[in-house]
Design an enzyme around this catalytic site. Sequence first.
Site, PDB file in Angstrom:
ATOM      1  N   HIS A  49     -23.813 -30.623  29.513  1.00  0.00           N
ATOM      2  CA  HIS A  49     -24.783 -31.155  30.479  1.00  0.00           C
ATOM      3  C   HIS A  49     -25.341 -32.493  29.995  1.00  0.00           C
ATOM      4  CE1 HIS A  49     -25.255 -26.695  31.324  1.00  0.00           C
ATOM      5  NE2 HIS A  49     -24.979 -27.169  32.523  1.00  0.00           N
TER       6      HIS A  49
ATOM      7  N   MET B  20     -27.712 -25.082  36.427  1.00  0.00           N
ATOM      8  CA  MET B  20     -28.436 -23.812  36.452  1.00  0.00           C
ATOM      9  C   MET B  20     -29.207 -23.641  35.137  1.00  0.00           C
ATOM     10  SD  MET B  20     -26.249 -21.183  38.715  1.00  0.00           S
ATOM     11  CE  MET B  20     -25.081 -20.661  37.498  1.00  0.00           C
TER      12      MET B  20
END
Length: 295
Positions: free
Chosen positions: A50, A43
């Site tokens: 990430h 998102m």
Amino acid sequence: MAASPLKNTVFIKMKIFTDPKQIQQYVLAQRAAGKTIALIPTMGYLHRGHATLMEQARPTAEIVIVSIFVNPLQFGPREDLDIYPRDFEGDCRTCEQAGVDIIFSPRMSDIYPAGFQTEVSVAEITRGLCGAHRPGHFNGVTTVVAKLFNLTLPHKAFFGEKDYQQLATIRQMVNDLNFPIEIIGVPIVREADGLAMSSRNTYLSPSQRKAALSLSRGLFRAREAFKQGERQSSILQQTVRNTIQADADRSCQLEYLAVCDPETLVEIEQIEKVAVIALAARVGKTRLIDNILLP
Ligand code: PAF
């Protein structure tokens, strides 16, 4: 969401797609040419957690895709959709540095056009833990992830173990619906002081951030107790609780704390071999989750 000036920009090596049909055609052609594809659904507001997913994915596939889409379907009416942090330019830089080939950043109306009416729902595994406190959340996750799988046609997809129930739910969905996709879970990335990395950490004030450390500290203490031979869930839970409650300003409010089977997420009283201790807590208005796998 305002359109980013970077949309449809071609970086030296990295492509940015916004149109679902275009990316689907592109990946179909790449698959026909024999290329392997890895997907990292996100998102956005990308952090080192990430980046670790990207680093793990990079050597495993010829094409690495990162999707960036703040999915309204997985937010409850009183949750933080409107204030969810966004930084598309920073995300592009993170992806490029990690050697990502494609960013897929669709518009909301492309993912959920007028008349959209299908939902993917996984039953048992989403009932407890976060599912019990966030009604509809996992239906939102599985619906968007199923769509992202169909649009990017990956051979493998990478998810962080921090969202442990999400990972277990996606594995279940992939199994149940026969998606030909390998799901790879990547261990939690923590700050040097133990706090699990999360885009939501940005909401924390300095004192809340300090208080939030009692969550990982509690989990680490429980792991220590497990290493010393403790197998009773209630005692391991008490270790976590005591640590959180020992925090001077008591600003961490536990929402749930459970010792579960790592595959089914069914709660267990006595650990035979393996378990996951999972928790969610509110620190001020911010909801944080964390977990630890035993051993
Ligand atoms: O973990 C997330 O960031 C989201 O839940 C996901 C998997 C990208 C689906 O929106």
